[in-house]
Scaffold this active site. Structure first.
Site, PDB file in Angstrom:
ATOM      1  N   TYR A 151       0.843  -1.202   0.000  1.00  0.00           N
ATOM      2  CA  TYR A 151       0.000   0.000   0.000  1.00  0.00           C
ATOM      3  C   TYR A 151       0.877   1.250   0.000  1.00  0.00           C
ATOM      4  CZ  TYR A 151      -3.675   3.207   1.756  1.00  0.00           C
ATOM      5  OH  TYR A 151      -4.571   4.241   1.939  1.00  0.00           O
ATOM      6  N   ASP A 152       1.837   1.260   0.935  1.00  0.00           N
ATOM      7  CA  ASP A 152       2.664   2.464   1.117  1.00  0.00           C
ATOM      8  C   ASP A 152       3.452   2.785  -0.156  1.00  0.00           C
ATOM      9  OD1 ASP A 152       1.751   1.704   3.584  1.00  0.00           O
ATOM     10  OD2 ASP A 152       3.676   1.788   4.609  1.00  0.00           O
ATOM     11  N   GLU A 153       4.074   1.751  -0.724  1.00  0.00           N
ATOM     12  CA  GLU A 153       4.900   1.998  -1.913  1.00  0.00           C
ATOM     13  C   GLU A 153       4.043   2.321  -3.130  1.00  0.00           C
ATOM     14  OE1 GLU A 153       7.785   2.765  -1.663  1.00  0.00           O
ATOM     15  OE2 GLU A 153       8.883   1.529  -0.242  1.00  0.00           O
ATOM     16  N   LYS A 155       1.331   4.024  -3.071  1.00  0.00           N
ATOM     17  CA  LYS A 155       0.951   5.433  -2.929  1.00  0.00           C
ATOM     18  C   LYS A 155       2.157   6.346  -3.161  1.00  0.00           C
ATOM     19  CE  LYS A 155      -3.477   5.145  -1.825  1.00  0.00           C
ATOM     20  NZ  LYS A 155      -4.563   5.760  -2.619  1.00  0.00           N
ATOM     21  N   PHE A 197     -14.252  -1.591  16.623  1.00  0.00           N
ATOM     22  CA  PHE A 197     -14.630  -1.250  18.004  1.00  0.00           C
ATOM     23  C   PHE A 197     -16.133  -0.978  18.099  1.00  0.00           C
ATOM     24  CE2 PHE A 197     -10.304   0.456  19.856  1.00  0.00           C
ATOM     25  CZ  PHE A 197      -9.791  -0.829  19.756  1.00  0.00           C
ATOM     26  N   THR A 216      -0.616   5.340  18.821  1.00  0.00           N
ATOM     27  CA  THR A 216      -1.549   6.469  18.687  1.00  0.00           C
ATOM     28  C   THR A 216      -2.002   6.647  17.238  1.00  0.00           C
ATOM     29  OG1 THR A 216       0.142   8.141  18.194  1.00  0.00           O
ATOM     30  CG2 THR A 216      -0.338   7.707  20.532  1.00  0.00           C
ATOM     31  N   ARG A 217      -3.173   7.248  17.119  1.00  0.00           N
ATOM     32  CA  ARG A 217      -3.690   7.704  15.825  1.00  0.00           C
ATOM     33  C   ARG A 217      -4.413   9.029  16.070  1.00  0.00           C
ATOM     34  NH1 ARG A 217      -0.933   3.959  14.732  1.00  0.00           N
ATOM     35  NH2 ARG A 217      -1.306   2.258  13.265  1.00  0.00           N
ATOM     36  N   ASP A 279       2.928  -1.866  11.861  1.00  0.00           N
ATOM     37  CA  ASP A 279       1.816  -1.046  12.373  1.00  0.00           C
ATOM     38  C   ASP A 279       2.445   0.155  13.089  1.00  0.00           C
ATOM     39  OD1 ASP A 279      -0.116  -0.062  14.210  1.00  0.00           O
ATOM     40  OD2 ASP A 279      -1.113  -2.007  14.325  1.00  0.00           O
TER      41      ASP A 279
HETATM   42  P1  NAD Z   1     -12.729   2.109   0.379  1.00  0.00           P
HETATM   43  O1  NAD Z   1     -12.150   0.739   0.323  1.00  0.00           O
HETATM   44  O2  NAD Z   1     -14.022   2.294   1.089  1.00  0.00           O
HETATM   45  O3  NAD Z   1     -12.873   2.728  -1.055  1.00  0.00           O
HETATM   46  C1  NAD Z   1     -12.014   2.428  -2.119  1.00  0.00           C
HETATM   47  C2  NAD Z   1     -12.845   2.220  -3.367  1.00  0.00           C
HETATM   48  O4  NAD Z   1     -11.975   1.969  -4.472  1.00  0.00           O
HETATM   49  C3  NAD Z   1     -13.783   1.002  -3.249  1.00  0.00           C
HETATM   50  O5  NAD Z   1     -15.074   1.346  -3.653  1.00  0.00           O
HETATM   51  C4  NAD Z   1     -13.147  -0.018  -4.187  1.00  0.00           C
HETATM   52  O6  NAD Z   1     -14.080  -0.925  -4.705  1.00  0.00           O
HETATM   53  C5  NAD Z   1     -12.532   0.905  -5.236  1.00  0.00           C
HETATM   54  N1  NAD Z   1     -11.441   0.283  -6.005  1.00  0.00           N
HETATM   55  C6  NAD Z   1     -10.330  -0.324  -5.526  1.00  0.00           C
HETATM   56  N2  NAD Z   1      -9.555  -0.771  -6.548  1.00  0.00           N
HETATM   57  C7  NAD Z   1     -10.206  -0.418  -7.693  1.00  0.00           C
HETATM   58  C8  NAD Z   1      -9.924  -0.588  -9.079  1.00  0.00           C
HETATM   59  N3  NAD Z   1      -8.823  -1.222  -9.493  1.00  0.00           N
HETATM   60  N4  NAD Z   1     -10.794  -0.097  -9.985  1.00  0.00           N
HETATM   61  C9  NAD Z   1     -11.908   0.557  -9.583  1.00  0.00           C
HETATM   62  N5  NAD Z   1     -12.236   0.744  -8.278  1.00  0.00           N
HETATM   63  C10 NAD Z   1     -11.393   0.255  -7.350  1.00  0.00           C
HETATM   64  O7  NAD Z   1     -11.605   3.029   1.054  1.00  0.00           O
HETATM   65  P2  NAD Z   1     -11.661   4.559   1.490  1.00  0.00           P
HETATM   66  O8  NAD Z   1     -11.375   4.617   2.929  1.00  0.00           O
HETATM   67  O9  NAD Z   1     -12.878   5.201   0.952  1.00  0.00           O
HETATM   68  O10 NAD Z   1     -10.375   5.135   0.727  1.00  0.00           O
HETATM   69  C11 NAD Z   1     -10.494   5.872  -0.473  1.00  0.00           C
HETATM   70  C12 NAD Z   1      -9.144   6.443  -0.866  1.00  0.00           C
HETATM   71  O11 NAD Z   1      -8.641   7.274   0.174  1.00  0.00           O
HETATM   72  C13 NAD Z   1      -8.083   5.358  -1.110  1.00  0.00           C
HETATM   73  O12 NAD Z   1      -7.293   5.731  -2.205  1.00  0.00           O
HETATM   74  C14 NAD Z   1      -7.265   5.372   0.156  1.00  0.00           C
HETATM   75  O13 NAD Z   1      -5.951   4.963  -0.069  1.00  0.00           O
HETATM   76  C15 NAD Z   1      -7.349   6.839   0.577  1.00  0.00           C
HETATM   77  N6  NAD Z   1      -7.167   6.997   2.027  1.00  0.00           N
HETATM   78  C16 NAD Z   1      -8.152   6.679   2.914  1.00  0.00           C
HETATM   79  C17 NAD Z   1      -7.931   6.842   4.274  1.00  0.00           C
HETATM   80  C18 NAD Z   1      -8.985   6.557   5.307  1.00  0.00           C
HETATM   81  O14 NAD Z   1      -8.734   6.745   6.496  1.00  0.00           O
HETATM   82  N7  NAD Z   1     -10.183   6.170   4.969  1.00  0.00           N
HETATM   83  C19 NAD Z   1      -6.689   7.296   4.733  1.00  0.00           C
HETATM   84  C20 NAD Z   1      -5.708   7.565   3.790  1.00  0.00           C
HETATM   85  C21 NAD Z   1      -5.961   7.438   2.441  1.00  0.00           C
HETATM   86  N1  UDP Z   2      -6.397  -1.952  16.099  1.00  0.00           N
HETATM   87  C1  UDP Z   2      -6.814  -2.528  17.285  1.00  0.00           C
HETATM   88  N2  UDP Z   2      -7.939  -3.305  17.272  1.00  0.00           N
HETATM   89  C2  UDP Z   2      -8.664  -3.542  16.145  1.00  0.00           C
HETATM   90  C3  UDP Z   2      -8.231  -2.943  14.932  1.00  0.00           C
HETATM   91  C4  UDP Z   2      -7.087  -2.160  14.942  1.00  0.00           C
HETATM   92  O1  UDP Z   2      -6.203  -2.328  18.338  1.00  0.00           O
HETATM   93  O2  UDP Z   2      -9.681  -4.250  16.229  1.00  0.00           O
HETATM   94  C5  UDP Z   2      -5.213  -1.067  16.106  1.00  0.00           C
HETATM   95  C6  UDP Z   2      -4.191  -1.365  15.014  1.00  0.00           C
HETATM   96  O3  UDP Z   2      -3.242  -2.325  15.464  1.00  0.00           O
HETATM   97  C7  UDP Z   2      -3.563   0.003  14.794  1.00  0.00           C
HETATM   98  C8  UDP Z   2      -4.692   0.998  15.101  1.00  0.00           C
HETATM   99  O4  UDP Z   2      -5.669   0.249  15.826  1.00  0.00           O
HETATM  100  O5  UDP Z   2      -2.514   0.202  15.687  1.00  0.00           O
HETATM  101  C9  UDP Z   2      -5.338   1.602  13.860  1.00  0.00           C
HETATM  102  O6  UDP Z   2      -5.616   0.536  12.959  1.00  0.00           O
HETATM  103  P1  UDP Z   2      -6.433   0.727  11.603  1.00  0.00           P
HETATM  104  O7  UDP Z   2      -6.493  -0.632  10.972  1.00  0.00           O
HETATM  105  O8  UDP Z   2      -7.713   1.409  11.872  1.00  0.00           O
HETATM  106  O9  UDP Z   2      -5.584   1.720  10.684  1.00  0.00           O
HETATM  107  P2  UDP Z   2      -4.052   2.078  10.462  1.00  0.00           P
HETATM  108  O10 UDP Z   2      -3.938   3.434  11.028  1.00  0.00           O
HETATM  109  O11 UDP Z   2      -3.169   1.088  11.187  1.00  0.00           O
HETATM  110  O12 UDP Z   2      -3.872   2.022   9.002  1.00  0.00           O
END
Ligand code: NAD
Ligand code: UDP
Length: 328
Positions: A151-153, A155, A197, A216-217, A279
């Site tokens: 995921y990280d790479e 992005k 949760f 933390t988050r 994590d």
């Molecule tokens: P999500 O999984 O709810 O939404 C992602 C959507 O992308 C889904 O509807 C999935 O079906 C679609 N998708 C995935 N691969 C696809 C492909 N190859 N073709 C077409 N559609 C595809 O996740 P989200 O939380 O809504 O995240 C949306 C975006 O925001 C992502 O790019 C994610 O990396 C980024 N983001 C989210 C968070 C967060 O906290 N929610 C944090 C950081 C970044």
């Molecule tokens: N976590 C937890 N219990 C759960 C799910 C996640 O303690 O049922 C912890 C997880 O190990 C991480 C943090 O909560 O440290 C946030 O996890 P999340 O998957 O929401 O997102 P992340 O920020 O790690 O991408």
């Protein structure tokens, strides 16, 4: 954007959690929206409220394949990607493809249409941060072959490609680095801490804390993120911008709040071995850039945002179509 009332916008990942809220916002402002999604982690149900709206179109397509789209576009927002650790660990290759090939296709489409482009990036580009809080200048600490590397790479590559399209082709680009965001329409089974949760609390179970709960988050409510994205689209700024809450909290304290708000008698249960390698121990954005550039700061407090989210999940769990905690 404020005076351009008839934009045509393509949102990849439009059926996901964040994508569907973006669709809501743009449609409410009178724009035309095309949501493109392959439903790997998203759901059509997230967009059911727009099915009769003539300004809305939902196209099923994997954006890692060439994207075809008729007519002009003003904005291409690339939000497609599995986002929860459980999802991207379940779909590592699709995650790498949508961050690389998918981003390339979405950039190519924006270039062909002379549209503005936005990449949904993430706080995960900072990896296990050695700088706290994280500013946009911090280059990160990511293990490319670690489990989260997919995921990280992906992005990080997506950001590099976005900047290359800007530098080489002059494409008008934006990069939003999103920190942990929560709210209605997350999947109860997406494995992230907020739905886990709340689901456990509403079933009167103990909340499972991975590790010792000291990590933390900073949890941001979806409405604050959407506002940040809208403001970033409206300014001329191509470098990444952090959008996230600055209210940092450890996972144990977060669990206590969820139990308090739901009157859950279930308590806490520590699963010390369950914390996945990589994590991050700490995460909080420095949002000075967003404050200065966008006059943006988070406005929804944790209790308020959690109450909205709890109400949403409660309704889902009570509805007959929602049996147990598994759905797609
Ligand atoms: P999500 O999984 O709810 O939404 C992602 C959507 O992308 C889904 O509807 C999935 O079906 C679609 N998708 C995935 N691969 C696809 C492909 N190859 N073709 C077409 N559609 C595809 O996740 P989200 O939380 O809504 O995240 C949306 C975006 O925001 C992502 O790019 C994610 O990396 C980024 N983001 C989210 C968070 C967060 O906290 N929610 C944090 C950081 C970044
Ligand atoms: N976590 C937890 N219990 C759960 C799910 C996640 O303690 O049922 C912890 C997880 O190990 C991480 C943090 O909560 O440290 C946030 O996890 P999340 O998957 O929401 O997102 P992340 O920020 O790690 O991408």
């Amino acid at each position: 954007m404020a005076d351009s009332t008839h934009l045509r916008i393509l949102i990849t990942g439009g059926a996901g959690f964040i994508g569907s809220h973006l669709c809501d916002r743009f449609l409410a402002e009178g724009h035309r929206v095309i949501a493109m999604d392959n439903f790997i982690t998203g759901k059509q149900e997230n967009l059911q409220q727009h099915h009769r709206n003539g300004r809305f179109q939902l196209i099923e397509h994997d954006v890692s394949q060439f994207i075809r789209c008729e007519g002009h576009l003003d904005l291409v927002l690339h939000f497609a990607s599995p986002a929860s650790p459980i999802d991207y660990l379940r779909h590592p290759i699709q995650t790498l493809k949508v961050g690389s090939l998918g981003t390339h296709n979405a950039l190519g489409l924006a270039l062909a249409k002379k549209a503005r482009f936005m990449l949904a990036s993430t706080s995960e580009v900072y990896g296990e941060p050695e700088q706290h809080p994280q500013t946009e200048q911090y280059a990160g600490n990511v293990d490319p072959i670690g489990l989260r590397g997919v995921y990280d790479e992906a992005k990080r590559f997506a950001e590099a490609l976005t900047m290359a399209y800007h530098r080489v082709h002059g494409l008008d680009t934006r990069i939003v680095r999103i920190f942990n965001t929560y709210g209605p329409r997350m999947r109860l089974d997406d494995g992230r801490v907020v739905p886990n949760f709340i689901g456990q609390a509403l079933r009167a179970e103990a909340l499972t804390i991975y590790g010792d709960g000291s990590q933390t988050r900073s949890f941001q409510y979806i409405d604050d993120l959407i506002e940040g994205i809208i403001r970033l689209l409206a300014v001329d700024f191509v470098e990444p911008v952090n959008i996230g809450s600055t209210q940092e909290i450890c996972i144990t304290d977060f669990a206590e709040i969820v139990n308090q708000l739901t009157d859950n008698p279930g308590g806490l249960h520590y699963e010390r071995d369950r914390r996945a390698p990589g994590d991050p121990q700490q995460r909080r954005p420095d949002v000075s850039r967003a404050k200065e550039l966008l006059q943006w700061s988070p406005t929804v407090g944790l209790h308020e945002g959690l109450m909205e989210t709890i109400a949403h999940f409660e309704q889902k769990m009570n509805s007959s179509s929602y049996a147990g905690a598994t759905e797609r």
